[in-house]
Design a protein around this motif. Structure first.
Motif, short mmCIF file in Angstrom:
data_model
loop_
_atom_site.label_atom_id
_atom_site.label_comp_id
_atom_site.label_asym_id
_atom_site.label_seq_id
_atom_site.Cartn_x
_atom_site.Cartn_y
_atom_site.Cartn_z
N PHE A 293 17.30 6.31 16.35
CA PHE A 293 17.71 5.95 17.71
C PHE A 293 17.33 7.12 18.61
O PHE A 293 17.42 8.28 18.20
CB PHE A 293 19.22 5.73 17.80
N VAL A 294 16.92 6.82 19.85
CA VAL A 294 16.47 7.88 20.76
C VAL A 294 17.12 7.72 22.12
O VAL A 294 17.20 6.60 22.66
CB VAL A 294 14.93 7.85 20.91
N LEU B 95 19.31 8.62 12.16
CA LEU B 95 19.09 9.78 13.01
C LEU B 95 19.17 9.39 14.47
O LEU B 95 18.41 8.54 14.95
CB LEU B 95 17.71 10.38 12.72
N VAL B 96 20.10 10.02 15.20
CA VAL B 96 20.28 9.80 16.62
C VAL B 96 19.74 11.03 17.35
O VAL B 96 20.32 12.12 17.27
CB VAL B 96 21.76 9.57 16.97
N LEU B 97 18.62 10.89 18.04
CA LEU B 97 17.97 12.00 18.72
C LEU B 97 18.25 11.92 20.22
O LEU B 97 17.90 10.94 20.87
CB LEU B 97 16.46 11.96 18.46
N MET B 98 18.87 12.98 20.77
CA MET B 98 19.31 12.95 22.17
C MET B 98 18.75 14.16 22.92
O MET B 98 18.99 15.31 22.54
CB MET B 98 20.84 12.94 22.24
N ARG C 37 8.95 6.36 20.47
CA ARG C 37 9.08 5.46 19.32
C ARG C 37 7.79 5.32 18.53
O ARG C 37 7.80 5.27 17.31
CB ARG C 37 9.62 4.09 19.76
N ILE C 38 6.65 5.25 19.23
CA ILE C 38 5.40 5.08 18.49
C ILE C 38 5.02 6.38 17.77
O ILE C 38 4.45 6.34 16.67
CB ILE C 38 4.24 4.56 19.38
N VAL C 39 5.36 7.53 18.37
CA VAL C 39 5.07 8.80 17.71
C VAL C 39 5.99 8.99 16.50
O VAL C 39 5.55 9.45 15.44
CB VAL C 39 5.19 9.98 18.69
N LEU C 40 7.27 8.64 16.63
CA LEU C 40 8.19 8.72 15.50
C LEU C 40 7.71 7.86 14.33
O LEU C 40 7.74 8.29 13.18
CB LEU C 40 9.59 8.28 15.93
N ASP D 141 16.24 0.35 19.56
CA ASP D 141 16.85 0.69 20.84
C ASP D 141 18.37 0.76 20.67
O ASP D 141 18.93 0.13 19.76
CB ASP D 141 16.51 -0.37 21.90
N THR D 142 19.03 1.48 21.58
CA THR D 142 20.48 1.64 21.48
C THR D 142 21.25 0.47 22.07
O THR D 142 22.44 0.60 22.38
CB THR D 142 20.92 2.95 22.17
#
Length: 352
Positions: A82-83, A112-115, A180-183, A193-194
């Motif tokens: 999640f970003v 993994l929640v990346l903020m 998202r595409i790089v991850l 998506d959140t």
């Protein structure tokens, strides 16, 4: 010089007492009005509560053992991402529900929640109920999002470092599209998506993305193996056909363009082509964005079962639905989804 200035000011005030008094009162009233205006105008949701879980509620009350999860523990591995690309560090109920539902349905995966708004280093998380609740799940990790590091070694590095990038009108959504595409290319796994509520384990949907309607794919859900050629082509298209001034061009439009070229298609349809699957709308987008209000309508248990029979996750279309009031508890579709798939968040909603 200060004493001299103050002396002159005192003389002016003494020689024009009525005017000076009027000006002082005007300034004070104006300041008080502005302070009151901004205090009222501030969206309370943007501040968010800054307290943890109630002392009498333990993690054991909120989080069942893996054996209590419907269907038993999954043998799944891998990562679920999640970003949050804004500076926001006050997660909403929906944000909490998205992560909780993913953690419950993927008990052996790292969620993994990346903020972007979190401090780097060993700083502790902000004091907020959602962080306290999500920390009860042993498979949830909440980390800072380092965008420079993420984009390094990819075609998007130069794009991100352009100084005027953040002035573009849709910069935050475009930044999310880029992340998202790089991850997916760098690490592989599942991106969500959140504003998703996850119903089932998604790990068997590999190298896949969902069809949102008759003409477009959507990147709110992505599942790919690391270094997949399709994601590499998405990164190349992102840079070569970039236009940050058109809504969706770097997101749904990009994925649709690349998939059509990948499969030599003119129109989008549910299919698997050269190892990449375009999933039917009911899999992750069972409620079309045009019908988002259905989420707030009452449905029976039978209707709910029929609606979600072939569904793995439900996209809530938060951009359209976030201002709509949800009654808790109720038979509204969204309320029932909260109740069944993120019960800890739902309990907090009822408590509040």
């Amino acid at each position: 010089r200060m004493p001299s200035c103050l002396l002159k000011l005192t003389r002016v005030v003494q020689s024009h007492k009525p005017w000076a008094l009027f000006i002082l009162i005007f300034v004070f009233v104006s300041f008080a009005y502005i302070k009151l205006y901004w205090g009222i105008g501030e969206d309370p949701k943007s501040r968010g509560p800054t307290y943890g879980l109630s002392a009498e509620i333990s993690c054991a009350h909120y989080v069942p053992s893996p054996l209590d999860i419907a269907g038993g523990p999954s043998p799944s591995t891998g990562k679920v991402f999640f970003v949050e690309t804004s500076e926001q560090t006050s997660p909403s109920y929906l944000f909490s529900c998205s992560v909780e539902s993913a953690a419950r349905t993927h008990p052996t995966s790292r969620v993994l929640v990346l903020m972007k708004g979190l401090a780097k280093g060993n700083a502790s998380l902000p004091k907020h109920w959602a962080f306290s609740l999500l920390s009860c799940f042993s498979n949830v990790e909440i980390r800072p999002l380092d965008l420079t590091e993420l984009f390094s070694g990819t075609p998007l590095k130069r794009w991100y470092l352009w100084p005027l990038r953040h002035w573009e009108p849709h910069f935050l959504p475009v930044l999310s599209d880029a992340c998202r595409i790089v991850l997916m290319w760098k690490f592989g796994g599942i991106y969500l998506d959140t504003d998703f509520i996850v119903l089932k384990n998604l790990q068997n949907l590999t190298n896949a993305l969902g069809i949102q309607d008759d003409v477009k794919l959507n990147g709110a859900f992505l599942s790919f193996k690391a270094k997949h050629k399709f994601m590499e082509l998405c990164m190349q298209d992102f840079v070569q056909n970039y236009n940050g001034w058109v809504w969706g061009r770097q997101g749904p439009d990009l994925l649709t363009r690349v998939f059509k070229k990948w499969c030599s298609l003119r129109t989008i349809k549910s299919m698997s082509c050269k190892g990449v699957s375009a999933l039917a709308p009911e899999v992750v987008y069972p409620i079309p964005w045009q019908n988002w209000k259905k989420l707030f309508e009452a449905v029976s248990a039978l209707e709910l079962h029929k609606l979600l029979r072939n569904t793995y996750a439900v996209h809530i279309w938060n951009k359209l639905s976030h201002r709509t009031k949800l009654e808790i508890p109720s038979q509204a579709l969204l309320a029932q989804l909260y109740s069944q798939f993120c019960p800890a968040t739902y309990a907090k909603m009822k408590q509040d």
